[in-house]
Write an enzyme that holds these catalytic residues in place. Structure first.
Site: not given
Ligand code: 6GU
Length: 247
Positions: A151, A166, A113, A86
């Site tokens: 992709r 796209d 953690e 994160p």
């Protein structure tokens, strides 16, 4: 492209990556997925991968030695080492596209953690995040990255035109799509799409993309490479004299 995943949960793979386009890419050899159990690089009887944090506090930290030992074996001079967390840089299409030209990605999956900072400092080329929320571990994020990157590997998506058309490749949100029937439960397909006028259809699609991007993700517009005509359209949308914006 070769992708190596280093994880304490090898059973999570290939999981969703065995299906659809990525499943086919593996069968045809375009994508070579290699899943490695981090615990194979531990040295104690209990195959310990984590330990208590220096300085105290809640949770456990993943030990550095298994990662370093595994990388000594798995990393080559061409390897790009990725770490999903994160705390990483928000993953964007531009980065996804760049990663697709690499020959070997190695993804380190963290848990608890986090992992000992020395792994990050010494071996990680790119730490990436999927968004501002916390996942229980890096595995699902690794799968998301592999899907998005593959992709762009030539041959994985049969019609590369659809990748280039796209959303995000061109920097805007996608326009609406319709198929048959022309009318369904009182809802009609926009007339222009039935007109056969390709220039008008292209313009309608562009304007729907601009409208949606302005409403939901106006931050994207700065980097979208707009034409003067696009800018004029956006000015008219934003001008209250032109009437309320269509919902
Ligand atoms: Cl890339 N990893 C983890 N563990 N949590 C996340 C994330 C990544 N992106 C958002 N949350």
């Amino acid at each position: 492209m070769r992708v190596t995943i280093l994880t304490i949960f090898p059973g999570m793979f290939p999981g969703p990556l065995a299906h659809s386009l990525l499943g086919r890419a593996q069968k045809s050899g375009l994508l070579q997925l290699e899943v490695v159990d981090l615990r194979d690089y531990t040295t104690d009887r209990h195959r310990t991968a984590d330990d208590a944090p220096y300085g105290g506090g809640a949770g456990m930290v993943m030990k550095p030695e298994p990662f370093f030992r595994a990388l000594d074996t798995l990393k080559t001079p061409k390897t790009k080492v990725l770490l999903p967390t994160p705390q990483g840089d928000l993953l964007r299409q531009q980065t996804v596209e760049k990663l697709a030209s690499e020959s070997h990605l190695l993804i380190l999956c963290g848990h608890y953690e986090g992992i000992d900072q020395r792994v990050r400092d010494a071996v990680v080329d790119l730490e990436f995040s999927l968004g501002d929320y916390v996942l229980t571990g890096g595995e699902l994020a690794a799968m998301v990255l592999i899907d998005a990157v593959c992709r762009y590997v030539p041959g994985v998506v049969g019609d590369f035109h659809s990748v280039e058309e796209d959303s995000f490749h061109r920097g805007l949100l996608d326009h609406p799509h319709y198929t048959r029937p022309r009318e369904f439960r009182g809802r009609e397909v926009p007339k222009v799409l039935l007109s056969g006028d390709h220039a008008a259809i292209a313009r309608w699609r562009k304007e729907e993309s601009l409208r949606l991007t302005l409403r939901r993700r106006s931050d994207l517009l700065e980097r979208a490479g707009l034409t003067e005509k696009d800018r004029e359209f956006l000015r008219r949308l934003a001008d209250p004299r032109e009437g309320a914006e269509k919902k």
